[in-house]
Design a protein around this motif. Structure first.
Motif, short mmCIF file in Angstrom:
data_model
loop_
_atom_site.label_atom_id
_atom_site.label_comp_id
_atom_site.label_asym_id
_atom_site.label_seq_id
_atom_site.Cartn_x
_atom_site.Cartn_y
_atom_site.Cartn_z
N ASP A 29 0.62 -1.30 -0.14
CA ASP A 29 0.00 0.07 0.12
C ASP A 29 0.97 1.33 0.28
O ASP A 29 0.63 2.27 -0.77
CB ASP A 29 -1.00 -0.10 1.23
N GLN A 30 1.87 1.30 0.91
CA GLN A 30 2.68 2.63 0.98
C GLN A 30 3.38 2.67 -0.40
O GLN A 30 3.58 3.59 -0.66
CB GLN A 30 3.49 2.23 2.31
N LEU A 31 3.86 1.63 -0.90
CA LEU A 31 4.60 1.64 -2.06
C LEU A 31 3.96 2.33 -3.23
O LEU A 31 4.35 3.11 -3.92
CB LEU A 31 5.43 0.36 -2.41
N LEU A 32 2.78 1.79 -3.30
CA LEU A 32 1.91 2.34 -4.40
C LEU A 32 1.24 3.54 -4.28
O LEU A 32 1.24 4.24 -5.09
CB LEU A 32 0.43 1.39 -4.54
N ARG A 33 1.28 4.12 -3.02
CA ARG A 33 0.61 5.56 -2.65
C ARG A 33 1.91 6.35 -3.02
O ARG A 33 1.49 7.62 -3.79
CB ARG A 33 0.24 5.46 -1.19
N GLU A 34 3.07 6.05 -2.76
CA GLU A 34 4.15 6.92 -3.01
C GLU A 34 4.61 6.93 -4.46
O GLU A 34 4.67 8.05 -4.85
CB GLU A 34 5.35 6.30 -2.41
N ALA A 35 4.34 5.74 -5.21
CA ALA A 35 4.50 5.69 -6.71
C ALA A 35 3.09 6.92 -7.24
O ALA A 35 3.47 7.70 -8.12
CB ALA A 35 4.23 4.46 -7.27
N LEU A 82 2.84 3.09 -13.41
CA LEU A 82 2.81 1.59 -13.46
C LEU A 82 4.38 1.28 -13.80
O LEU A 82 4.60 0.30 -13.20
CB LEU A 82 1.73 1.26 -14.64
N ALA A 83 4.84 1.97 -14.65
CA ALA A 83 6.32 1.58 -14.87
C ALA A 83 7.16 1.51 -13.55
O ALA A 83 8.04 0.64 -13.51
CB ALA A 83 6.90 2.49 -16.03
N LYS A 102 4.21 -7.83 -9.07
CA LYS A 102 3.54 -8.14 -10.21
C LYS A 102 2.15 -7.53 -10.28
O LYS A 102 1.10 -7.98 -9.76
CB LYS A 102 3.19 -9.74 -10.14
N LEU A 103 2.09 -6.43 -10.76
CA LEU A 103 0.87 -5.42 -10.71
C LEU A 103 0.08 -6.04 -11.91
O LEU A 103 0.66 -6.05 -13.14
CB LEU A 103 1.32 -3.93 -11.06
N SER A 104 -1.35 -6.10 -11.64
CA SER A 104 -2.36 -6.31 -12.78
C SER A 104 -3.21 -5.37 -12.47
O SER A 104 -3.82 -4.95 -11.52
CB SER A 104 -2.85 -7.67 -12.46
N HIS A 105 -3.66 -4.33 -13.40
CA HIS A 105 -4.46 -3.25 -13.24
C HIS A 105 -5.66 -3.33 -14.49
O HIS A 105 -5.51 -3.97 -15.38
CB HIS A 105 -3.46 -2.21 -13.27
N ALA A 106 -6.43 -2.36 -13.90
CA ALA A 106 -7.64 -2.15 -14.87
C ALA A 106 -7.83 -0.71 -14.79
O ALA A 106 -7.98 -0.27 -13.77
CB ALA A 106 -8.89 -3.18 -14.64
N VAL A 107 -8.22 0.00 -15.89
CA VAL A 107 -8.60 1.33 -15.97
C VAL A 107 -10.11 1.49 -16.49
O VAL A 107 -10.38 1.17 -17.64
CB VAL A 107 -7.75 2.04 -16.78
N ARG A 108 -11.04 1.73 -15.59
CA ARG A 108 -12.44 2.17 -15.66
C ARG A 108 -13.13 3.04 -15.32
O ARG A 108 -12.83 3.48 -14.20
CB ARG A 108 -13.14 0.66 -15.58
#
Length: 875
Positions: free
Chosen positions: A62-68, A120-121, A129-135
Motif C-alpha cells: 500500500d505504502q509503495l503504491l501510494r508513494e508511486a 505503472l512503470a 507483479k501488478l495487474s491493473h484495469a482502468v475503468r
C-alpha cells in the motif's frame, strides 16, 4: 554527416531528470520491499500469526503504491486508485498478484494517461507483479456482468481515492445494477462445484491445491463473497450476529483459514513463485520449515499433510452447512414434514425435531438409521449437522458405551445401506468418535506414490468396493466377485475387516498385527460370537497374504498353492479374503487394479479352492497338473476344429511346463498360432486381454539366442509399454516360448496389436545386440522417492533355478535395463513377475546360468554388483 542522437539525448532535460529520479526511487523501493519481505519471512518462521504477516505485507505494498502515485499523478487528475481482489481484502502472499483498479471517467483517463503509464512503470520496476484495469464507473458496471470481475470489485479497498469515488464504485457494482444476491449465490455455488470437480471432488490428493482445491482457501473466499453480496458483511464472523453462523463454526473457519494461509505463505517462500500446489518438490522442506519433526511411525511431512487434509475436511463440512443456510435465506424457512417422532424433513434435508438433540450416541445412531431408510433425501439439515458437531466431543466411544448402544451400531452394520452409513459417519466425525483408532488415521497420508488416498479415504474406498460386490450385479472389473459374495455367511464381518485392515497405520510396528488386536477388542465388546471375532481378526492380520502370494510367487507351482491353502484353511476364509483383497487393491489407487490382477487373483482363488476341496493332505503332483492342462487344452482345440493328430503333433513341440503354468485358453491360442510355423521361424502374436482394452498378451516363439529376452523387453519399452508378467519356457529343439502381459506406460503406446507385433517382429529379425534400451528422464514425482536398491537371492522349491528379488526405485525402462544386465552376465531368465507399487518396483526373476544350473555364489555377487552399478546411475 550528422551522427544520429542516442535515444536518451533526444529526450528533454527535465524528463531525463525525472527518469533518473524515478530510477533511483525504484531501486530504493525495490530494496525496501526486499528488506520487508525478508523481515516478514523471519516473522513467519517465528510463528507470528499469519493474519498479521499477510496484513503487514499488504500494508507495505500500500505504502509503495501510494508513494508511486503521488510521484506521478497530479491531485486534480480525476483518477482514483483501489486495491481489488485478494489484495483488496488486505491479504498479500509473497508471490501473489497485486490487483488494482484505476477509476475515472473517460476524460480523466485521457488526461492522466501518460502519468499513469509512468506510475505503472515505476511499480513494475520495483518488481511487483501488478495487474491493473482502468475503468469508469459505467465501464465497471459493464465489466461486472462477468461474475469473476464483480468478485474482484466488490472487495475494492481505496488506496488513493476520495469518498465520492468510493461511493461511485460501490454504486456501479451494487446489486440493483448487476448480479442480485440470489443470482450471485447461484452462480458462485455452481462455480464452486465445477472447481471441485476439476480435483475429483476431493482434497485428498497426493499433491493438493491449497488455494483452489476442495476445502482450500478459495472455498473460504467464496463464502465471504456470498456473505458480502447477501448481507453486506466483509467477513464471515459478523454472520454469527445474524444467526447464519454458529460461534463454534466461526472459530473453526478462522482457525483453518490461518492453517491454510500459513501453508500457502510457506509454500510461496519455498517455491520462490506463486505455487499453489503442495507438490512433492516442496513437501519435505516445507514441513521442516514449519517445525514438524519425524516421530516413530509418522514422518514430519506426513504430519503436515494430515493437518492440511483435516483442515480441508472442516472447511468443507462447515461450507456445506453455510451454503444450505444461504439457500434458505433466499427460499424462506422450510415447512417441516415429520418422518417419525424424532426426525423430520425440511426442504428434503433430514433434521432432528427436538432442539435438544442429541443427548447421547444412541440418538445419533437413530439418525443414521432413519437416513439409511430415506435414500432420496438431499442430505443432513445444517442445523442438525451443527448440533451434531457441537455434541460430538461429549459422545461416548464404544469402550464406554452401553450394550444397547453397541447393538445399535451393529444394527447399522447389518443394514442394507451399511457402507453409505459408515461413509456418512466418517465424514461427520461420528465414526472417529465411536472408534478413536479411526480418528487417528483421519487425514493420514503415507509419503509415497502407491497410496494415493489418505488412510481413512482408502478405507472408505475399500468399503465402497465391497458395496459393489454386494449389489449382485456383474462388474467387468471384478470378474467373479459378484459370484463369491452370496456365499458369505455374515457380510457385516467383511465390512468390519475392511474397516480395521489399515486402522493401525502410522503407529509403528506391523499394522496388520496391531489392527487385528484392535479388531478383536472391538468385536468382543460388541458381543460377536467367538468364531465371528476370530474370522474378522484373522482377515485383518492376513489381509496382505493373498496379494503378496499372487504377485510375488509362482501360483502355477502346486507347492505354492498348497502352502497358501494351508494358511487359508477352509473355503469360508478363502471367500472372505478374496473379496477383501480385491477391494483393498482396487481401493489403493485407480491405476492399480486391472484385468491382469483380476485374473491373477481369480486364478489363485480357483486353484486354492480346488486344493481345499480335494484335501490338504494330498498335494497335487506336477505330472497331474500337466496332464489336466493337456486335457483341457485339447478339448478347446477340438471345439475350434483342429483334429486329434494335429493337436498331438503340436503338443509334442510345446514344453510340458507350459501346460502347468498357462491357462487352457492361452495354450490353445499359442498352439493354434504355431500349427503352420516351421522349425527355425520366429513367431510373434499379440492380442488384447479379455476385460481390459488396454492390456495385451504377447507371445514370442523363436530359436533361442543370446539377448533375446533383453531385446524383447527393450523393444516393448520403446513402444511405451510396461511389463506386468513374463514367462520364459524352453521348448524342444532349442526353442523358447516367451509370454508377456503388458500395459501402456506412456501416452504414445499403440493400442493396435498388429503394430506391436510387427515392430517386435522386425526388431527380432536383426542383430539383437543392436536393440538398445531407450534413455529417458525420471519423471518429476519419482525423483523425490529415491532409495538404495535391494537384492535378495534364493532358490526355487524344486532347486532348479535361482530366485532374484529386486526392490528398487521405479523409473522408465527399469525392467529393460535389468534385462540388459542379465544379458551381460550371460544369464538365462525363466520367469519374471513384475510389480510396481507407486515409486517402488518389486520384481522377481527365476534365473540360471548358461548350463541351466542355479547361480553360484560368485555369480550372484557379480550380478549384484552389476545391477547396483546400473541402477544407481543417474538418468
Amino acid at each position: 554527416m550528422r551522427t544520429p542522437a542516442a535515444a536518451s539525448d533526444a529526450l528533454p532535460r527535465p524528463l531525463l531528470s525525472a527518469l533518473a529520479c524515478d530510477s533511483a526511487w525504484s531501486q530504493q523501493a525495490r530494496a525496501a520491499l526486499a528488506a520487508t519481505d525478508e523481515k516478514l519471512s523471519r516473522r513467519f518462521d517465528d510463528v507470528e500469526r499469519i493474519d498479521h504477516v499477510l496484513a503487514l505485507r499488504a500494508r507495505a505494498v500500500d505504502q509503495l503504491l501510494r508513494e508511486a502515485w503521488r510521484r506521478c499523478m497530479a491531485q486534480d487528475v480525476g483518477l482514483s486508485l483501489f486495491a481489488v481482489g485478494g489484495y483488496g481484502r488486505g491479504e498479500l502472499f509473497p508471490h501473489s498478484d497485486v490487483d488494482v483498479l484505476v477509476l475515472g471517467d473517460p476524460q480523466a483517463q485521457q488526461r492522466g494517461h501518460e502519468a499513469l503509464a509512468r506510475c505503472l512503470a515505476l511499480v513494475w520496476d520495483v518488481g511487483l507483479k501488478l495487474s491493473h484495469a482502468v475503468r469508469s464507473p459505467q465501464e465497471c458496471t459493464e465489466a461486472a456482468a462477468d461474475q469473476t470481475v464483480l468478485t474482484a470489485l466488490i472487495e475494492a479497498r481505496p488506496l488513493m481515492a476520495s469518498e465520492v469515488a468510493r461511493k461511485a464504485l460501490a454504486a456501479a457494482v451494487s446489486p440493483d445494477k448487476v448480479w442480485p444476491p440470489r443470482e450471485f449465490f447461484a452462480i458462485k455455488r455452481e462455480e464452486m462445484a465445477l472447481r471441485h470437480a476439476r480435483f475429483g471432488d476431493t482434497s485428498d490428493n497426493l499433491e493438493p491445491d491449497i488455494k483452489d482445491g476442495p476445502g482450500g482457501l478459495r472455498d473460504l473466499h467464496t463464502l465471504g463473497w456470498m456473505a458480502l453480496r447477501t448481507f453486506g458483511v466483509r467477513d464471515l464472523e459478523p454472520l454469527v450476529g445474524i444467526g447464519q453462523l454458529g460461534p463454534d463454526e466461526a472459530i473453526a473457519l478462522a482457525r483453518e483459514r490461518r492453517a491454510l494461509g500459513r501453508l500457502r505463505y510457506g509454500l510461496h517462500l519455498m517455491a520462490g513463485r506463486p505455487e499453489e500446489r503442495l507438490r512433492f518438490d516442496y513437501q519435505k522442506t516445507l514441513a521442516a520449515r514449519l517445525g514438524y519433526v519425524d516421530a516413530p511411525g509418522s514422518l514430519a511431512v506426513e504430519q503436515m499433510m494430515q493437518g492440511f487434509y483435516r483442515s480441508a475436511a472442516v472447511v468443507r463440512q462447515i461450507s456445506d452447512r453455510l451454503l444450505q443456510r444461504f439457500e434458505e435465506q433466499f427460499e424462506g424457512e422450510p415447512v417441516p414434514r415429520a418422518l417419525d417422532q424424532a426426525f423430520e424433513l425440511r426442504r428434503n434435508y433430514l433434521a432432528a425435531s427436538s432442539p435438544q438433540w442429541p443427548r447421547e450416541i444412541g440418538d445419533v445412531f437413530a439418525l443414521f438409521a432413519t437416513w439409511a431408510g430415506q435414500p432420496k433425501i438431499s442430505g443432513l439439515h445444517s442445523q442438525t449437522a451443527r448440533a451434531l458437531a457441537e455434541a460430538l466431543p461429549g459422545l461416548k466411544p464404544y469402550t464406554d458405551a452401553s450394550a444397547q448402544q453397541r447393538a445399535q451400531f451393529m444394527a447399522l452394520m447389518r443394514a442394507p445401506r451399511a457402507v453409505d452409513t459408515l461413509t456418512r459417519m466418517a465424514r461427520l466425525g461420528v465414526l472417529g468418535q465411536w472408534l478413536p483408532a479411526f480418528a487417528l488415521v483421519s487425514g493420514r497420508m503415507q509419503f509415497d506414490l502407491f497410496h494415493v488416498y489418505t488412510v481413512d479415504q482408502h478405507t472408505l474406498m475399500v468399503l465402497r468396493n465391497l458395496a459393489v460386490f454386494s449389489s449382485g450385479r456383474a462388474d467387468e472389473r471384478f470378474s467373479i466377485a459378484h459370484e463369491v459374495w452370496p456365499r458369505l455367511r455374515k457380510p457385516e464381518l467383511l465390512l468390519l475387516a475392511g474397516l480395521f485392515h489399515d486402522i493401525a497405520k502410522g503407529r509403528g510396528g506391523d499394522h496388520s498385527e496391531l489392527g487385528a488386536s484392535d479388531a478383536r477388542a472391538f468385536c468382543e465388546a460388541h458381543g460377536l460370537k467367538a468364531s465371528d471375532t476370530s474370522l474378522v481378526t484373522w482377515l485383518v492380520e492376513q489381509h496382505l497374504r493373498m496379494s503378496v502370494t499372487a504377485q510375488k510367487q509362482d501360483i502355477a507351482d502346486p507347492e505354492v498353492i498348497h502352502r497358501f491353502a494351508t494358511v487359508i484353511g477352509d473355503r469360508e476364509h478363502l471367500d472372505y479374503l478374496y473379496l477383501l483383497t480385491c477391494a483393498d487393491i482396487a481401493g489403493t489407487s485407480p491405476k492399480l487394479w486391472n484385468a491382469w490382477k483380476d485374473r491373477l487373483l481369480a486364478d489363485l482363488y480357483f486353484a486354492t479352492r480346488r486344493v481345499l476341496r480335494e484335501g490338504l493332505e494330498q498335494p497335487m503332483a506336477v505330472e497331474q497338473c500337466v496332464a489336466e492342462g493337456r486335457e483341457a487344452t485339447c478339448a478347446l482345440m477340438l471345439q475350434q476344429g483342429f483334429d486329434a493328430d494335429t493337436i498331438a503333433r503340436q503338443f509334442a513341440e510345446m514344453p510340458d511346463e507350459g501346460f502347468m503354468r498357462f491357462r487352457p485358453e492361452q495354450l490353445a491360442w499359442q498352439a493354434a498360432a504355431l500349427v503352420d510355423v516351421r522349425h527355425g521361424q520366429t513367431l510373434v502374436k499379440v492380442r488384447h486381454i479379455d476385460g481390459e482394452a488396454r492390456a495385451m498378451e504377447v507371445f514370442v516363439h523363436s530359436p533361442d539366442r543370446d539377448g533375446l529376452f533383453a531385446a524383447i523387453l527393450a523393444t516393448l519399452d520403446r513402444l511405451g509399454f510396461g511389463i506386468h508378467q513374463a514367462r520364459v519356457l524352453m521348448g524342444p529343439h532349442g526353442t523358447v516360448f516367451d509370454t508377456f502381459e503388458i500395459l501402456p506406460a506412456d501416452t504414445y503406446a499403440s493400442a493396435d496389436t498388429a503394430t506391436v507385433a510387427e515392430t517386435l517382429r522386425r526388431a527380432l529379425a536383426g542383430p539383437l545386440d543392436q536393440v538398445r534400451v531407450s534413455q529417458r528422464t525420471v519423471p518429476r514425482q519419482l525423483r523425490h522417492f529415491r532409495f538404495p536398491p535391494r537384492f535378495e537371492f534364493g532358490t526355487t522349491l524344486d532347486g532348479r533355478h535361482t530366485v532374484l528379488e529386486l526392490v528398487a526405485p521405479d523409473r522408465p525402462g527399469l525392467l529393460a535395463q535389468v534385462a540388459q544386465v542379465l544379458r551381460g552376465q550371460r544369464l538365462r531368465v525363466h520367469e519374471a513377475r513384475i510389480a510396481t507399487f507407486g515409486e517402488r518396483a518389486e520384481d522377481v526373476f527365476h534365473l540360471s546360468d548358461e548350463a541351466d544350473r542355479p547361480l553360484s555364489g560368485q555369480a550372484r555377487d557379480a550380478l549384484r554388483d552389476a545391477l547396483r552399478a546400473q541402477l544407481e546411475t543417474a538418468v
